[in-house]
Design a protein around this motif. Structure first.
Motif, PDB file in Angstrom:
ATOM      1  N   LYS A  56      26.999  12.987 -36.564  1.00 21.75           N
ATOM      2  CA  LYS A  56      26.605  14.265 -35.974  1.00 21.75           C
ATOM      3  C   LYS A  56      25.548  14.940 -36.848  1.00 21.75           C
ATOM      4  O   LYS A  56      25.675  15.002 -38.064  1.00 21.75           O
ATOM      5  N   GLY A  57      24.518  15.430 -36.196  1.00 18.35           N
ATOM      6  CA  GLY A  57      23.445  16.104 -36.907  1.00 18.35           C
ATOM      7  C   GLY A  57      22.383  15.168 -37.450  1.00 18.35           C
ATOM      8  O   GLY A  57      21.327  15.623 -37.916  1.00 18.35           O
ATOM      9  N   ARG A  58      22.635  13.869 -37.412  1.00 20.79           N
ATOM     10  CA  ARG A  58      21.653  12.900 -37.925  1.00 20.79           C
ATOM     11  C   ARG A  58      21.119  11.985 -36.828  1.00 20.79           C
ATOM     12  O   ARG A  58      19.958  11.586 -36.859  1.00 20.79           O
ATOM     13  N   PHE A  59      21.971  11.632 -35.897  1.00 24.47           N
ATOM     14  CA  PHE A  59      21.592  10.713 -34.818  1.00 24.47           C
ATOM     15  C   PHE A  59      21.469  11.484 -33.512  1.00 24.47           C
ATOM     16  O   PHE A  59      22.203  12.446 -33.270  1.00 24.47           O
ATOM     17  N   THR A  60      20.569  11.019 -32.667  1.00 23.26           N
ATOM     18  CA  THR A  60      20.391  11.622 -31.354  1.00 23.26           C
ATOM     19  C   THR A  60      20.311  10.523 -30.300  1.00 23.26           C
ATOM     20  O   THR A  60      19.504   9.596 -30.435  1.00 23.26           O
ATOM     21  N   ILE A  61      21.134  10.637 -29.286  1.00 23.09           N
ATOM     22  CA  ILE A  61      21.098   9.686 -28.182  1.00 23.09           C
ATOM     23  C   ILE A  61      20.362  10.326 -27.013  1.00 23.09           C
ATOM     24  O   ILE A  61      20.511  11.521 -26.751  1.00 23.09           O
ATOM     25  N   SER A  62      19.547   9.529 -26.352  1.00 17.57           N
ATOM     26  CA  SER A  62      18.833  10.017 -25.182  1.00 17.57           C
ATOM     27  C   SER A  62      18.770   8.897 -24.151  1.00 17.57           C
ATOM     28  O   SER A  62      19.061   7.739 -24.457  1.00 17.57           O
ATOM     29  N   ARG A  63      18.351   9.280 -22.959  1.00 17.45           N
ATOM     30  CA  ARG A  63      18.412   8.307 -21.870  1.00 17.45           C
ATOM     31  C   ARG A  63      17.270   8.550 -20.899  1.00 17.45           C
ATOM     32  O   ARG A  63      16.965   9.695 -20.572  1.00 17.45           O
TER      33      ARG A  63
END
Length: 114
Positions: free
Chosen positions: A63-70
């Motif tokens: 949390k706060g370091r990785f970002t998931i997108s689609r």
């Protein structure tokens, strides 16, 4: 459903990597797409997931370091990994399904050096 993951590799601590996973085949049933990882000697764990409507879930350690997108038009999910730590090292798997993964892609190795 076939899933093709790419983007793993070697990074230094504090660095960044971006993973991609493209879905093909019978994709109309895909609501859920997620990234999981497995370190040597450990169980596979959730890294991040996202639904077609954009609801996201993250593992506590990222949390706060990785970002998931689609990108629903491209049937592709991305994982932007920043501030990488050595403990992020592992094989990362893309999974997809209706509410949880029922199809898996091949793993992609992520190695973070200290």
């Amino acid at each position: 459903v076939q899933l093709q993951a790419s983007g793993g590799g070697l990074a230094q601590a504090g660095g960044s990597l971006r993973l991609s996973c493209a879905a093909s085949g019978i994709i109309f049933s895909i609501n859920y797409m997620g990234w999981y990882r497995q370190a040597p000697g450990k169980q596979r764990e959730l890294v991040a997931s996202i639904t077609v409507g954009g609801s996201r879930e993250y593992g506590e350690s990222v949390k706060g370091r990785f970002t998931i997108s689609r990108d629903n038009a491209k049937n592709t999910v991305y994982l932007q990994m920043n501030s990488l730590k050595p403990e992020d090292t592992g094989v990362y798997y893309c999974g997809a399904g209706v509410m949880s993964p029922t199809s898996w892609g091949q793993g992609t190795q992520v190695t973070v050096s200290s």
